[in-house]
Scaffold this active site. Structure first.
Site, mmCIF file in Angstrom:
data_model
loop_
_atom_site.group_PDB
_atom_site.id
_atom_site.type_symbol
_atom_site.label_atom_id
_atom_site.label_comp_id
_atom_site.label_asym_id
_atom_site.label_seq_id
_atom_site.Cartn_x
_atom_site.Cartn_y
_atom_site.Cartn_z
ATOM 1 N N LYS A 50 -11.006 -9.705 4.623
ATOM 2 C CA LYS A 50 -10.110 -8.749 3.967
ATOM 3 C C LYS A 50 -10.641 -7.318 4.039
ATOM 4 O O LYS A 50 -11.668 -6.998 3.447
ATOM 5 C CB LYS A 50 -9.947 -9.184 2.507
ATOM 6 C CG LYS A 50 -8.767 -8.579 1.812
ATOM 7 C CD LYS A 50 -7.487 -9.255 2.200
ATOM 8 C CE LYS A 50 -6.298 -8.522 1.624
ATOM 9 N NZ LYS A 50 -5.044 -8.969 2.237
ATOM 10 N N LYS A 64 -2.772 -10.049 -2.340
ATOM 11 C CA LYS A 64 -1.764 -9.820 -3.383
ATOM 12 C C LYS A 64 -0.460 -10.571 -3.088
ATOM 13 O O LYS A 64 0.282 -10.917 -4.013
ATOM 14 C CB LYS A 64 -1.497 -8.329 -3.596
ATOM 15 C CG LYS A 64 -0.804 -7.628 -2.442
ATOM 16 C CD LYS A 64 0.594 -7.212 -2.778
ATOM 17 C CE LYS A 64 1.350 -6.557 -1.662
ATOM 18 N NZ LYS A 64 0.956 -6.642 -0.282
ATOM 19 N N GLY A 81 0.799 -1.221 0.000
ATOM 20 C CA GLY A 81 0.000 0.000 0.000
ATOM 21 C C GLY A 81 0.834 1.273 0.000
ATOM 22 O O GLY A 81 0.441 2.280 -0.594
ATOM 23 N N ASN A 82 2.012 1.214 0.653
ATOM 24 C CA ASN A 82 2.819 2.436 0.746
ATOM 25 C C ASN A 82 3.477 2.830 -0.579
ATOM 26 O O ASN A 82 4.006 3.919 -0.706
ATOM 27 C CB ASN A 82 3.878 2.295 1.849
ATOM 28 C CG ASN A 82 4.894 1.206 1.549
ATOM 29 O OD1 ASN A 82 4.605 0.249 0.834
ATOM 30 N ND2 ASN A 82 6.082 1.341 2.087
ATOM 31 N N LYS A 135 2.338 -12.381 4.014
ATOM 32 C CA LYS A 135 3.636 -12.203 3.349
ATOM 33 C C LYS A 135 4.564 -13.367 3.666
ATOM 34 O O LYS A 135 5.209 -13.917 2.783
ATOM 35 C CB LYS A 135 4.293 -10.888 3.775
ATOM 36 C CG LYS A 135 3.506 -9.670 3.329
ATOM 37 C CD LYS A 135 4.231 -8.391 3.689
ATOM 38 C CE LYS A 135 3.253 -7.254 3.819
ATOM 39 N NZ LYS A 135 2.254 -7.165 2.751
HETATM 40 P P1 ADP Z 1 1.231 -3.975 2.590
HETATM 41 O O1 ADP Z 1 0.346 -2.850 2.174
HETATM 42 O O2 ADP Z 1 2.638 -3.793 2.122
HETATM 43 O O3 ADP Z 1 0.682 -5.334 2.288
HETATM 44 P P2 ADP Z 1 0.564 -4.403 5.401
HETATM 45 O O4 ADP Z 1 0.197 -3.255 6.250
HETATM 46 O O5 ADP Z 1 -0.497 -5.323 4.939
HETATM 47 O O6 ADP Z 1 1.394 -3.807 4.173
HETATM 48 O O7 ADP Z 1 1.669 -5.299 6.139
HETATM 49 C C1 ADP Z 1 2.886 -4.753 6.597
HETATM 50 C C2 ADP Z 1 2.805 -4.395 8.084
HETATM 51 O O8 ADP Z 1 2.783 -5.565 8.870
HETATM 52 C C3 ADP Z 1 3.993 -3.652 8.625
HETATM 53 O O9 ADP Z 1 3.930 -2.277 8.353
HETATM 54 C C4 ADP Z 1 3.917 -3.941 10.123
HETATM 55 O O10 ADP Z 1 3.295 -2.883 10.810
HETATM 56 C C5 ADP Z 1 3.018 -5.159 10.217
HETATM 57 N N1 ADP Z 1 3.545 -6.320 10.948
HETATM 58 C C6 ADP Z 1 2.756 -7.175 11.627
HETATM 59 N N2 ADP Z 1 3.467 -8.151 12.189
HETATM 60 C C7 ADP Z 1 4.772 -7.919 11.862
HETATM 61 C C8 ADP Z 1 5.986 -8.616 12.144
HETATM 62 N N3 ADP Z 1 6.006 -9.716 12.873
HETATM 63 N N4 ADP Z 1 7.137 -8.103 11.641
HETATM 64 C C9 ADP Z 1 7.111 -6.970 10.899
HETATM 65 N N5 ADP Z 1 5.990 -6.280 10.607
HETATM 66 C C10 ADP Z 1 4.818 -6.745 11.071
HETATM 67 MG MG MG Z 2 -1.167 -6.105 3.032
#
Ligand code: ADP
Ligand code: MG
Length: 314
Positions: A129, A213, A13-14, A275
């Site tokens: 979701k 995604k 998203g970023n 992820k």
């Molecule tokens: P994207 O839009 O890239 O899919 P998300 O917000 O869905 O991003 O997922 C990334 C976020 O997951 C990070 O910004 C962080 O705040 C969070 N997060 C949750 N658990 C963890 C973890 N164990 N290690 C690192 N980040 C984590």
């Molecule tokens: Mg995400």
């Protein structure tokens, strides 16, 4: 990383922001590490999320359908297709421009991509979701009663609509994507995890859902026989004990370690968990395949092996 790897890059998203102006600005930055990879000689396939964008499109269409008899209700899969076009438009132009700035002439295109799911996927029984805007509790309750949406509280940021997140089974346009990649084109595909469809005879039928995604990226990476899956997000590394004083940032995880950490609940569902699961799935699928999770800002260093969290099969 070898001299010429096939790399699927999944943008979070970023990389895109929340409005057309913001997206147009952000994609210029996003294009840089991607073009670095292309310049280094790699084949790059791009995937991206679409949560805020598809939510925005869906909400805009729903709002105008409510207020005007001339605007039809726009189904959610169609909104997904619109988001792929809208995001692809900005991304392909930003990458094209960055390539031309470096005097590189590489064709870039977005493929409207449908991802096949199982209509009977048990995910449809419990939507998870989050999509679109954040709402107050009051507005959220209104949407539940008026539209029959499922709304949940999202990480203290407000309430969001949730839809089902079925697993990707196949990519309908995989031959097209493969042909383009094999011929040196940069392809943007499985945008927003792909438009979810199920097979009904010769028909592909859209279904309201959001395929993660991260999973769709792992799937297309497997299908294309990629060497690398790179998931670019908001954090530089994956952590255990995330958000706790004893947080530990990881540079590498074996599949076994990653699975163990999942069982201990270290990764938040809906954000880091998919992820890590996607990374495991890809690294497991064939010997030598590697997955990297790092931030967009650190992508360059991550790709050089200097940071990020790498998941490899031993
Ligand atoms: P994207 O839009 O890239 O899919 P998300 O917000 O869905 O991003 O997922 C990334 C976020 O997951 C990070 O910004 C962080 O705040 C969070 N997060 C949750 N658990 C963890 C973890 N164990 N290690 C690192 N980040 C984590
Ligand atoms: Mg995400």
């Amino acid at each position: 990383m070898n001299t010429k790897d096939k790399i699927v890059v999944a943008l979070g998203g970023n990389a895109l922001g929340n409005s057309p102006e913001e997206q147009l600005m952000l994609v210029k930055q996003t294009a840089k590490p991607i073009v670095d990879l292309i310049e280094a000689g790699h084949d790059v396939i791009l995937a991206h999320g679409n949560g805020p964008q598809v939510g925005m499109i869906n909400l805009a269409m729903a709002t105008s359908a409510e207020s005007s008899a001339n605007t039809p209700e726009m189904p959610f899969p169609e909104c997904g297709a619109m988001s792929q076009g809208y995001i692809g438009f900005h991304l392909q132009n930003a990458i094209r421009e960055e390539l031309l700035n470096r005097s590189m002439h590489v064709p870039v295109a977005t493929v409207i991509t449908q991802v096949i799911v199982d209509k009977e996927d048990e995910a449809f029984n419990h939507p998870t979701k989050p999509i679109g805007a954040f709402y107050s509790k009051e507005v959220a309750n209104e949407l539940v009663s008026k539209k029959g949406y499922t709304m949940v509280e999202d990480s203290g940021r407000g309430f969001r609509r949730v839809v089902a997140s079925p697993k990707p089974i196949d990519v309908a346009e995989k031959e097209t994507v493969r042909t383009l990649v094999d011929n040196g084109h940069i392809v943007i595909t499985v945008g927003g995890g792909g438009i979810p469809v199920y097979r009904d005879g010769n028909q592909l039928v859209g279904i309201p859902a959001v395929i993660d995604k991260d999973f769709a990226s792992a799937k297309i990476a497997e299908i294309l026989d990629a060497d690398y899956l790179i998931i670019l997000t908001a954090v530089e590394k994956v952590a255990i004990n995330f958000g706790k004083p004893e947080v530990k940032w990881l540079s590498q995880m074996s599949i076994e370690e990653a699975e163990h950490y999942i069982s201990e609940g270290h990764f938040a569902p809906g954000s880091m968990l998919p992820k890590v699961q996607a990374a495991i799935q890809f690294a497991k699928s064939k010997k030598g395949r590697k997955a990297l999770i790092t931030s967009l800002e650190k992508a360059r260093e991550g790709i050089e092996g200097l940071t990020g969290t790498i998941i490899v099969s031993k």
